[in-house]
Design a protein around this motif. Structure first.
Motif, PDB file in Angstrom:
ATOM      1  N   ALA A 263       0.838  -1.199   0.000  1.00 33.09           N
ATOM      2  CA  ALA A 263       0.000   0.000   0.000  1.00 33.09           C
ATOM      3  C   ALA A 263       0.873   1.250   0.000  1.00 33.09           C
ATOM      4  O   ALA A 263       2.004   1.236   0.494  1.00 33.09           O
ATOM      5  CB  ALA A 263      -0.932   0.015   1.214  1.00 33.09           C
ATOM      6  N   GLY A 264       0.331   2.322  -0.539  1.00 32.83           N
ATOM      7  CA  GLY A 264       0.976   3.617  -0.457  1.00 32.83           C
ATOM      8  C   GLY A 264       0.527   4.363   0.780  1.00 32.83           C
ATOM      9  O   GLY A 264      -0.640   4.274   1.172  1.00 32.83           O
ATOM     10  N   ASP A 265       1.429   5.094   1.393  1.00 33.35           N
ATOM     11  CA  ASP A 265       1.043   5.805   2.624  1.00 33.35           C
ATOM     12  C   ASP A 265       0.312   7.113   2.341  1.00 33.35           C
ATOM     13  O   ASP A 265      -0.086   7.813   3.269  1.00 33.35           O
ATOM     14  CB  ASP A 265       2.263   6.033   3.519  1.00 33.35           C
ATOM     15  N   ALA A 266       0.121   7.462   1.059  1.00 37.88           N
ATOM     16  CA  ALA A 266      -0.614   8.675   0.701  1.00 37.88           C
ATOM     17  C   ALA A 266      -1.950   8.333   0.032  1.00 37.88           C
ATOM     18  O   ALA A 266      -2.535   9.164  -0.659  1.00 37.88           O
ATOM     19  CB  ALA A 266       0.233   9.550  -0.219  1.00 37.88           C
ATOM     20  N   ASP A 267      -2.439   7.120   0.244  1.00 39.75           N
ATOM     21  CA  ASP A 267      -3.687   6.666  -0.363  1.00 39.75           C
ATOM     22  C   ASP A 267      -4.875   7.388   0.281  1.00 39.75           C
ATOM     23  O   ASP A 267      -5.116   7.253   1.477  1.00 39.75           O
ATOM     24  CB  ASP A 267      -3.822   5.152  -0.179  1.00 39.75           C
ATOM     25  N   ILE A 269      -8.021   6.995  -1.065  1.00 37.47           N
ATOM     26  CA  ILE A 269      -9.208   6.230  -1.428  1.00 37.47           C
ATOM     27  C   ILE A 269      -9.470   5.133  -0.395  1.00 37.47           C
ATOM     28  O   ILE A 269     -10.584   4.982   0.115  1.00 37.47           O
ATOM     29  CB  ILE A 269      -9.044   5.596  -2.826  1.00 37.47           C
ATOM     30  N   VAL A 270      -8.443   4.347  -0.091  1.00 38.49           N
ATOM     31  CA  VAL A 270      -8.520   3.290   0.924  1.00 38.49           C
ATOM     32  C   VAL A 270      -7.498   3.625   2.008  1.00 38.49           C
ATOM     33  O   VAL A 270      -6.304   3.696   1.737  1.00 38.49           O
ATOM     34  CB  VAL A 270      -8.216   1.905   0.314  1.00 38.49           C
ATOM     35  N   TRP A 271      -7.964   3.833   3.231  1.00 39.81           N
ATOM     36  CA  TRP A 271      -7.077   4.294   4.312  1.00 39.81           C
ATOM     37  C   TRP A 271      -6.073   3.202   4.666  1.00 39.81           C
ATOM     38  O   TRP A 271      -6.423   2.147   5.194  1.00 39.81           O
ATOM     39  CB  TRP A 271      -7.902   4.662   5.540  1.00 39.81           C
ATOM     40  N   THR A 272      -4.828   3.496   4.400  1.00 40.44           N
ATOM     41  CA  THR A 272      -3.769   2.512   4.608  1.00 40.44           C
ATOM     42  C   THR A 272      -3.629   2.130   6.077  1.00 40.44           C
ATOM     43  O   THR A 272      -3.468   0.949   6.416  1.00 40.44           O
ATOM     44  CB  THR A 272      -2.436   3.062   4.075  1.00 40.44           C
ATOM     45  N   ASP A 273      -3.692   3.109   6.973  1.00 39.99           N
ATOM     46  CA  ASP A 273      -3.526   2.815   8.398  1.00 39.99           C
ATOM     47  C   ASP A 273      -4.609   1.874   8.907  1.00 39.99           C
ATOM     48  O   ASP A 273      -4.345   1.009   9.753  1.00 39.99           O
ATOM     49  CB  ASP A 273      -3.540   4.111   9.214  1.00 39.99           C
ATOM     50  N   LEU A 274      -5.821   2.018   8.402  1.00 38.50           N
ATOM     51  CA  LEU A 274      -6.912   1.159   8.848  1.00 38.50           C
ATOM     52  C   LEU A 274      -6.855  -0.204   8.165  1.00 38.50           C
ATOM     53  O   LEU A 274      -6.810  -1.244   8.827  1.00 38.50           O
ATOM     54  CB  LEU A 274      -8.266   1.818   8.552  1.00 38.50           C
ATOM     55  N   HIS A 275      -6.835  -0.209   6.849  1.00 39.82           N
ATOM     56  CA  HIS A 275      -6.992  -1.461   6.117  1.00 39.82           C
ATOM     57  C   HIS A 275      -5.692  -2.260   6.012  1.00 39.82           C
ATOM     58  O   HIS A 275      -5.618  -3.401   6.454  1.00 39.82           O
ATOM     59  CB  HIS A 275      -7.577  -1.171   4.731  1.00 39.82           C
ATOM     60  N   ARG A 277      -2.546  -1.849   7.336  1.00 40.55           N
ATOM     61  CA  ARG A 277      -1.833  -2.127   8.583  1.00 40.55           C
ATOM     62  C   ARG A 277      -2.594  -3.125   9.452  1.00 40.55           C
ATOM     63  O   ARG A 277      -2.007  -4.051  10.019  1.00 40.55           O
ATOM     64  CB  ARG A 277      -1.594  -0.825   9.355  1.00 40.55           C
ATOM     65  N   CYS A 278      -3.905  -2.943   9.565  1.00 34.66           N
ATOM     66  CA  CYS A 278      -4.698  -3.844  10.412  1.00 34.66           C
ATOM     67  C   CYS A 278      -4.695  -5.260   9.859  1.00 34.66           C
ATOM     68  O   CYS A 278      -4.542  -6.233  10.609  1.00 34.66           O
ATOM     69  CB  CYS A 278      -6.129  -3.325  10.536  1.00 34.66           C
ATOM     70  N   PHE A 279      -4.872  -5.390   8.556  1.00 31.04           N
ATOM     71  CA  PHE A 279      -4.887  -6.722   7.949  1.00 31.04           C
ATOM     72  C   PHE A 279      -3.546  -7.421   8.147  1.00 31.04           C
ATOM     73  O   PHE A 279      -3.490  -8.596   8.500  1.00 31.04           O
ATOM     74  CB  PHE A 279      -5.222  -6.607   6.462  1.00 31.04           C
TER      75      PHE A 279
END
Length: 331
Positions: A263-267, A269-275, A277-279
């Motif tokens: 994932a890109g940390d500047a996304d 559209i889909v929050w990287t920290d939530l999706h 990192r959590c996954f």
């Protein structure tokens, strides 16, 4: 007379919208025809495209699943064609998208249901031990290949994918609207003209902070998503998305296949920290690759990094003596 015109105006608008929508869909289907083959699964035809090395044995199988408002042509453009220099690559139009069929009803949009249909198509193609790559919305689907269809998968990759429930994510009114007669009428009259007006903004937002590749809409067959039925199933996907990840997220700890999250940390559209990192935290042994300054489309922003990561995982699944440099040479 004025009152009659005022009362008639909404109906005239709907008629004009329906006429435009029908003619636009007719023209789009002739400009962007199927590029692969069809596989019959439970009364639906799923459209798939398969490519591989022309002069050498395949070094494994990679399956690519596209995100929202997309199709298999875009999947091949972003990742598949380059990977097919060494691997058997299969790209699928998700049910209802591109040229694939989907039966009516919100139940058909459920991630587990979509995964089951595509898994059956892949079994008919004799797929085994494949690396399953899912971008964006397909992040909801890819975990099912590790949980429910492990006979097909050797590893999974979630690329800027949706995986995790979020606070306030359930929107019952939207779900009811999409599944109503008013929603049906909306998609076949005014939705497509309005969507076309918003398309430049949507394209910019999808690739931000990078610039969209030149000609991506035409080269990626993106207008197929703006036909009324395709747009409707796209919105159905969003209507069931929260419920889908809510149900499946409790099972992520059961995943035992090699798992990679990119994932890109500047996304935006889909929050990287939530999706992402959590996954990655939930899946035992999962690897997380965060790409600084990259948005929602890492496969275009830094294709070399994404492809190298996919190849590295594919080599773990089916080790080869070939180096990653051969992929570069084949481009």
């Amino acid at each position: 007379m004025t009152l009659v015109l005022v009362l008639a105006a909404p109906f005239l608008l709907l008629i004009l919208g329906a006429a435009f929508t029908y003619l636009y869909a007719w023209s789009i289907e002739r400009r962007f025809p199927p590029t692969g083959r069809f596989i019959e699964v439970e009364g639906c035809r799923l459209h798939c495209r398969e490519e591989g090395p022309a002069s050498a044995p395949s070094q494994g199988t990679i399956v690519i699943l596209h995100g929202a408002s997309s199709n298999l042509v875009e999947s091949m453009l972003g990742m598949g064609t380059a990977l097919s220099q060494r691997y058997r690559v299969i790209a699928l139009d998700r049910p209802g998208h591109g040229w694939s069929d989907r039966k009516p009803g919100l139940a058909e949009a459920d991630p587990a249901r979509q995964a089951a249909l595509m898994a059956e198509a892949l079994r008919k193609l004799n797929v085994r031990n494949a690396v399953i790559v899912g971008h964006s919305w397909s992040g909801t689907i890819v975990p099912h290949f590790a949980l429910d269809h492990a006979d097909l998968a050797g590893a999974i990759i979630v690329l800027a994918g949706i995986t995790t429930p979020w606070p306030g994510g359930y929107i019952g009114w939207y779900r009811r609207l999409i599944d109503s007669w008013a929603g049906w009428l909306w998609f076949r009259t005014l939705a497509v003209p309005i969507l076309l007006v918003l398309r430049p903004w949507m394209k910019k937002k999808t690739f931000w902070p990078q610039r969209p590749p030149q000609g991506i809409v035409t080269k990626g067959f993106i207008p197929l998503a703006f036909r009324p039925r395709a747009y409707e199933v796209n919105m159905q996907d969003f209507a069931v998305m929260y419920d889908g990840v809510l149900k499946q997220s409790g099972r992520y700890k059961e995943i035992r296949l090699p798992t990679l999250v990119i994932a890109g940390d500047a996304d935006e559209i889909v929050w990287t920290d939530l999706h992402s990192r959590c996954f990655a935290r939930e899946v035992p042994g999962a690897e997380l690759i965060l790409m600084p300054g990259i948005g929602h489309m890492p496969q275009y922003a830094d294709q070399e990094t994404v492809l190298s990561a996919i190849v590295a995982l594919a080599e773990r699944v089916a080790p080869t003596v070939h180096s990653k440099a051969s992929l570069e040479a084949g481009r």
